[in-house]
Design a protein around this motif. Structure first.
Motif, PDB file in Angstrom:
ATOM      1  N   ILE A 260     -14.399  -2.194  23.779  1.00  0.00           N
ATOM      2  CA  ILE A 260     -14.277  -2.933  25.030  1.00  0.00           C
ATOM      3  C   ILE A 260     -15.673  -3.196  25.554  1.00  0.00           C
ATOM      4  CG2 ILE A 260     -14.125  -0.801  26.383  1.00  0.00           C
ATOM      5  CD1 ILE A 260     -12.217  -2.259  28.308  1.00  0.00           C
ATOM      6  N   ASP A 261     -15.846  -4.236  26.343  1.00  0.00           N
ATOM      7  CA  ASP A 261     -17.161  -4.536  26.905  1.00  0.00           C
ATOM      8  C   ASP A 261     -17.640  -3.369  27.769  1.00  0.00           C
ATOM      9  OD1 ASP A 261     -17.463  -7.024  25.761  1.00  0.00           O
ATOM     10  OD2 ASP A 261     -16.443  -8.064  27.398  1.00  0.00           O
ATOM     11  N   THR A 262     -18.866  -2.952  27.561  1.00  0.00           N
ATOM     12  CA  THR A 262     -19.465  -1.869  28.348  1.00  0.00           C
ATOM     13  C   THR A 262     -20.620  -2.444  29.166  1.00  0.00           C
ATOM     14  OG1 THR A 262     -20.769  -1.293  26.386  1.00  0.00           O
ATOM     15  CG2 THR A 262     -18.763  -0.027  26.796  1.00  0.00           C
ATOM     16  N   VAL A 263     -21.845  -2.291  28.642  1.00  0.00           N
ATOM     17  CA  VAL A 263     -23.029  -2.865  29.275  1.00  0.00           C
ATOM     18  C   VAL A 263     -23.592  -3.933  28.358  1.00  0.00           C
ATOM     19  CG1 VAL A 263     -25.326  -2.422  30.227  1.00  0.00           C
ATOM     20  CG2 VAL A 263     -23.543  -0.670  30.386  1.00  0.00           C
ATOM     21  N   GLU A 264     -23.961  -5.056  28.924  1.00  0.00           N
ATOM     22  CA  GLU A 264     -24.560  -6.135  28.140  1.00  0.00           C
ATOM     23  C   GLU A 264     -26.059  -6.185  28.431  1.00  0.00           C
ATOM     24  OE1 GLU A 264     -22.146  -9.710  27.054  1.00  0.00           O
ATOM     25  OE2 GLU A 264     -23.633 -10.700  28.341  1.00  0.00           O
TER      26      GLU A 264
ATOM     27  N   ALA B 131     -29.658  -6.917  32.388  1.00  0.00           N
ATOM     28  CA  ALA B 131     -28.576  -6.014  31.996  1.00  0.00           C
ATOM     29  C   ALA B 131     -27.467  -6.062  33.041  1.00  0.00           C
ATOM     30  CB  ALA B 131     -29.088  -4.588  31.833  1.00  0.00           C
ATOM     31  N   LYS B 132     -26.226  -5.822  32.587  1.00  0.00           N
ATOM     32  CA  LYS B 132     -25.083  -5.843  33.513  1.00  0.00           C
ATOM     33  C   LYS B 132     -23.915  -5.074  32.908  1.00  0.00           C
ATOM     34  CE  LYS B 132     -22.774  -7.294  37.170  1.00  0.00           C
ATOM     35  NZ  LYS B 132     -21.655  -6.343  36.998  1.00  0.00           N
ATOM     36  N   VAL B 133     -23.266  -4.215  33.735  1.00  0.00           N
ATOM     37  CA  VAL B 133     -21.994  -3.621  33.340  1.00  0.00           C
ATOM     38  C   VAL B 133     -20.930  -4.716  33.383  1.00  0.00           C
ATOM     39  CG1 VAL B 133     -20.197  -1.957  33.932  1.00  0.00           C
ATOM     40  CG2 VAL B 133     -22.607  -1.340  34.166  1.00  0.00           C
ATOM     41  N   ILE B 134     -20.185  -4.864  32.311  1.00  0.00           N
ATOM     42  CA  ILE B 134     -19.228  -5.973  32.212  1.00  0.00           C
ATOM     43  C   ILE B 134     -17.806  -5.542  32.577  1.00  0.00           C
ATOM     44  CG2 ILE B 134     -18.260  -7.735  30.681  1.00  0.00           C
ATOM     45  CD1 ILE B 134     -21.206  -8.119  31.344  1.00  0.00           C
ATOM     46  N   ASP B 135     -17.396  -4.324  32.200  1.00  0.00           N
ATOM     47  CA  ASP B 135     -15.998  -3.928  32.419  1.00  0.00           C
ATOM     48  C   ASP B 135     -15.944  -2.481  32.891  1.00  0.00           C
ATOM     49  OD1 ASP B 135     -13.217  -3.435  32.275  1.00  0.00           O
ATOM     50  OD2 ASP B 135     -13.019  -4.933  30.689  1.00  0.00           O
TER      51      ASP B 135
ATOM     52  N   PRO C 125     -26.583   3.244  22.187  1.00  0.00           N
ATOM     53  CA  PRO C 125     -25.184   3.243  21.712  1.00  0.00           C
ATOM     54  C   PRO C 125     -24.201   2.640  22.704  1.00  0.00           C
ATOM     55  CG  PRO C 125     -26.226   5.391  21.361  1.00  0.00           C
ATOM     56  CD  PRO C 125     -27.138   4.614  22.241  1.00  0.00           C
ATOM     57  N   LEU C 126     -24.619   2.524  23.981  1.00  0.00           N
ATOM     58  CA  LEU C 126     -23.698   2.063  25.019  1.00  0.00           C
ATOM     59  C   LEU C 126     -23.684   0.549  25.198  1.00  0.00           C
ATOM     60  CD1 LEU C 126     -24.455   4.635  27.865  1.00  0.00           C
ATOM     61  CD2 LEU C 126     -22.455   4.584  26.373  1.00  0.00           C
ATOM     62  N   VAL C 127     -24.671  -0.148  24.687  1.00  0.00           N
ATOM     63  CA  VAL C 127     -24.834  -1.547  25.055  1.00  0.00           C
ATOM     64  C   VAL C 127     -24.498  -2.487  23.908  1.00  0.00           C
ATOM     65  CG1 VAL C 127     -26.659  -0.910  26.665  1.00  0.00           C
ATOM     66  CG2 VAL C 127     -27.264  -1.740  24.390  1.00  0.00           C
ATOM     67  N   ARG C 128     -24.192  -3.690  24.296  1.00  0.00           N
ATOM     68  CA  ARG C 128     -24.059  -4.791  23.342  1.00  0.00           C
ATOM     69  C   ARG C 128     -25.175  -5.784  23.632  1.00  0.00           C
ATOM     70  NH1 ARG C 128     -21.714  -9.936  22.915  1.00  0.00           N
ATOM     71  NH2 ARG C 128     -21.058  -9.899  25.093  1.00  0.00           N
TER      72      ARG C 128
ATOM     73  N   LEU D  70     -17.754   9.628  31.085  1.00  0.00           N
ATOM     74  CA  LEU D  70     -17.219   9.253  29.770  1.00  0.00           C
ATOM     75  C   LEU D  70     -17.415   7.751  29.610  1.00  0.00           C
ATOM     76  CD1 LEU D  70     -13.799  11.157  29.419  1.00  0.00           C
ATOM     77  CD2 LEU D  70     -16.076  11.885  28.687  1.00  0.00           C
ATOM     78  N   ALA D  71     -17.657   7.309  28.377  1.00  0.00           N
ATOM     79  CA  ALA D  71     -17.833   5.876  28.115  1.00  0.00           C
ATOM     80  C   ALA D  71     -17.196   5.521  26.788  1.00  0.00           C
ATOM     81  CB  ALA D  71     -19.321   5.509  28.099  1.00  0.00           C
TER      82      ALA D  71
END
Length: 637
Positions: free
Chosen positions: A586-590, A623-627, A366-369, A579-580
């Motif tokens: 908004i960009d989260t993890v890609e 994988a990378k956290v974007i924002d 649920p956290l990633v795009r 919290l996320a």
């Protein structure tokens, strides 16, 4: 000259039935929709096509009536296949009609076709998506035809009832005169109205008999050539026998040229049945189709013997070791097909591995795009800032130009993989563990690798593109340490809502969507977020808006994780919680896969040094956290 019933008089031969082959017509691919990886297809316009009657030799213009009453859309709307060039091989399926999308509008046939995401189809599907391949050809079956004979040899065949059953991507353009015949030349009974068959009775018998003989021998094209050449049934029997003898003649090295049965489709059906039977033995909950029941009680050696015998290789006098070795042997003749035993076993391993991958729990989803990258080079993801504020423009004044702030995060995809070996001993010992449990464990490991990549990004507190760690006071996303409770959640929600854009002025009003906790805090989080009871102290009551937060519990937060790329061990904490926001806000993890290779991908080859086959499982992912503004962290207490 014979006229159709539309002309008034009842024509001779009305209601006559004849065997007609499946036909093809060219059409066009329409718009591509990236949201669901589908294309709009115009699969027929009903335009006239000039053909030759293979019974009488006369030419005719075939016109399809394209109305809801004339076209049976049942097979298309049930999810008919999109094929590559009308090839009936299962590997040629590159998509399928979206069920219920086939319609008739204004005399034209339309449908939406979902495209394959399989790695082996990537090149062809990419050409469809980008518009390089723009043409399709529909395969259809005639049901009822009204014939009007003309003196000039150009009769009219108006097809008033017909059934499309497949759509194919083709290179030939949408030319009204272009058509394709099925290479399998499957014949179906069709009603012809208005066709005088009195003088063609013997010819019809000759043509249909030759077609059926050729089809049963696996040589439909050979039969069509002799139908057109006027060969008699008796002569054709002799010629067909000569062809079969020549086809089965051995080379000087004693290896047969082709399959004795000569029917590729039956070979593939046998292969699918054996594969299903093995998967059922591995796990009885797997479906056992009717065609696979005859293999249900067989061991691996018995199945290998069946495949070899079907391929024209005698196993008389062979012991178990020799049968296993022969079944795994890569032939120098290059005639290895999808029915060969080594390919069947490789497919079983791939299926088991994929099942393990898909069944493994992944809490991060649920956290990633998800996205794709074209290669292993470093990619840059822009972190867009807010649009500039609109300013007052005075009368006769000029508009001022503004700019949009932009940050960036860089990362790349990496290749991960392992090789699974299947030796001759595995088959001799009938070791189903090598085909079931072990590949499934590899599949689970592949899914765990993705989880390690994502959670290592969050736990590892990486340095972002601005030179500051992901969770840092300068990012306003590192809260004062406090136990999981209503008050600190409220404070962190407020901090997230107050996050500003890159100009440090515009308030973004981001709302959290998830509470992320280690498993040590899972029960407490459930009590806090899901409780319907009011506590004694009203100030401790959970607001209704907070109960709508999703809960993610992950053991890697407790135990830590080893980064799959660097190999560095990252410590966990059983008190820290987060919290996320939703990746839709908004960009989260890609999570990026190499284009066309989502998830685990397998391929097999012969292993000469181990006397067996090897299946390589690989993943190409990053994988990378974007924002940083999408997250809040609390070290807990």
């Amino acid at each position: 000259m014979t006229r159709s019933s539309a002309g008034g008089a009842k024509p001779p031969g009305e209601g006559a039935r004849l065997y007609a082959p499946e036909f093809r017509r060219s059409a066009e691919i329409g718009s591509f929709n990236p949201a669901d990886n589908s294309v709009e297809v115009l699969w027929t316009t009903g335009a006239a096509v000039r053909r030759q009657n293979w019974v009488t030799g006369r030419y005719y213009n075939e016109i399809l009536e394209v109305t809801p009453e004339a076209v049976d859309l049942a097979r298309l709307n049930a999810g008919a296949p999109l094929l590559a060039g009308h090839d009936t091989d299962l590997r040629a399926v590159i998509g399928s009609v979206v069920p219920g999308s086939a319609v008739i509008r204004n005399g034209k046939g339309y449908a939406r076709v979902g495209l394959s995401a399989a790695a082996g189809d990537a090149d062809l599907v990419a050409k469809i998506r980008t518009g390089i391949i723009r043409n399709v050809s529909v395969g259809y079956r005639l049901i009822k035809v009204v014939v009007t004979e003309q003196a000039d040899d150009d009769d009219e065949w108006r097809v008033v009832s017909w059934e499309p059953f497949e759509i194919s991507a083709v290179a030939v353009g949408a030319d009204p005169g272009a058509h394709f015949r099925s290479t399998s030349a499957h014949f179906e009974p069709c009603q012809f109205v208005g066709l005088d068959l009195g003088t063609a009775s013997q010819e019809r018998t000759r043509a249909s008999t030759i077609a059926e003989l050729a089809e049963s021998a696996g040589e439909p094209a050979f039969g069509l050539r002799h139908v057109a050449a006027g060969t008699s049934i008796q002569d054709f029997r002799h010629k067909l026998l000569e062809l079969l003898v020549e086809r089965e003649a051995p080379h000087t090295d004693g290896v047969l040229v082709t399959n004795f049965n000569g029917n590729r489709q039956r070979d593939q059906q046998r292969a699918s049945a054996i594969q299903a039977a093995i998967l059922h033995r591995i796990n009885p909950t797997n479906a056992l189709p009717d065609g696979a029941r005859e293999f249900r009680g067989m061991g691996l050696i018995d199945m290998a013997r069946d495949v070899l015998e079907a391929g024209g290789i005698s196993t008389r006098g062979m012991n178990r070791q020799e049968i296993a070795a022969e079944a795994l042997m890569q032939r120098s003749s290059g005639m290895h097909t999808t029915s060969d035993f080594s390919v069947i076993l490789g497919s079983v391993v791939s299926t088991s591995l994929r099942a393990g991958y898909e069944s493994a729990p992944q809490t991060f989803r649920p956290l990633v795009r998800e996205t794709t990258v074209s290669d292993f080079k470093e990619v840059t993801r822009a972190q867009l800032g807010e649009a500039p504020r609109l300013e007052k423009v005075n009368e006769h004044g000029e508009y001022k130009r503004g700019t949009i702030g932009e940050g960036s995060e860089k990362y790349r995809a990496y290749k991960f993989g392992k090789i699974i070996g299947i030796t001759r001993e595995v088959i001799v010992n009938d070791d189903l563990n090598a085909f079931g449990r072990i590949p499934q464990m590899f599949g689970v490991a592949a899914a765990q690798l993705e989880s390690d990549l994502v959670w290592a990004e969050i736990l590892g507190n990486p340095v972002m593109g601005d030179g500051t760690a992901l969770f840092h006071a300068n990012h306003n996303n590192l809260a004062s340490a406090a136990a999981l409770a209503v008050a600190p959640i409220g404070a962190m929600r407020a901090a997230m809502a107050k996050q500003t854009g890159l100009d440090k002025k515009t308030v973004l009003n981001i709302s959290p969507a998830f509470v992320i906790v280690p498993v040590e805090l899972e029960t407490k989080a459930e009590q806090l977020l899901r409780s319907v009871y009011q506590p004694t102290n009203a100030n401790d009551a959970t607001p209704a808006s907070m109960r709508r937060l999703g809960l993610i519990s992950e053991p890697r937060l407790d135990n830590g994780v080893v980064h799959p790329v660097t190999g560095v061990a990252i410590a966990g904490s059983n008190t820290a919680w987060y919290l996320a926001a939703s990746p839709g806000q908004i960009d989260t993890v890609e999570l990026a896969y190499l284009e066309g290779n989502r998830g685990v991908y397998t391929e097999s080859k012969m292993a000469f040094n181990t006397d067996g086959i090897e299946i390589k499982a690989r993943m190409e992912v990053g994988a990378k956290v974007i924002d940083w503004r999408a997250f809040q962290k609390n070290a807990g207490a």
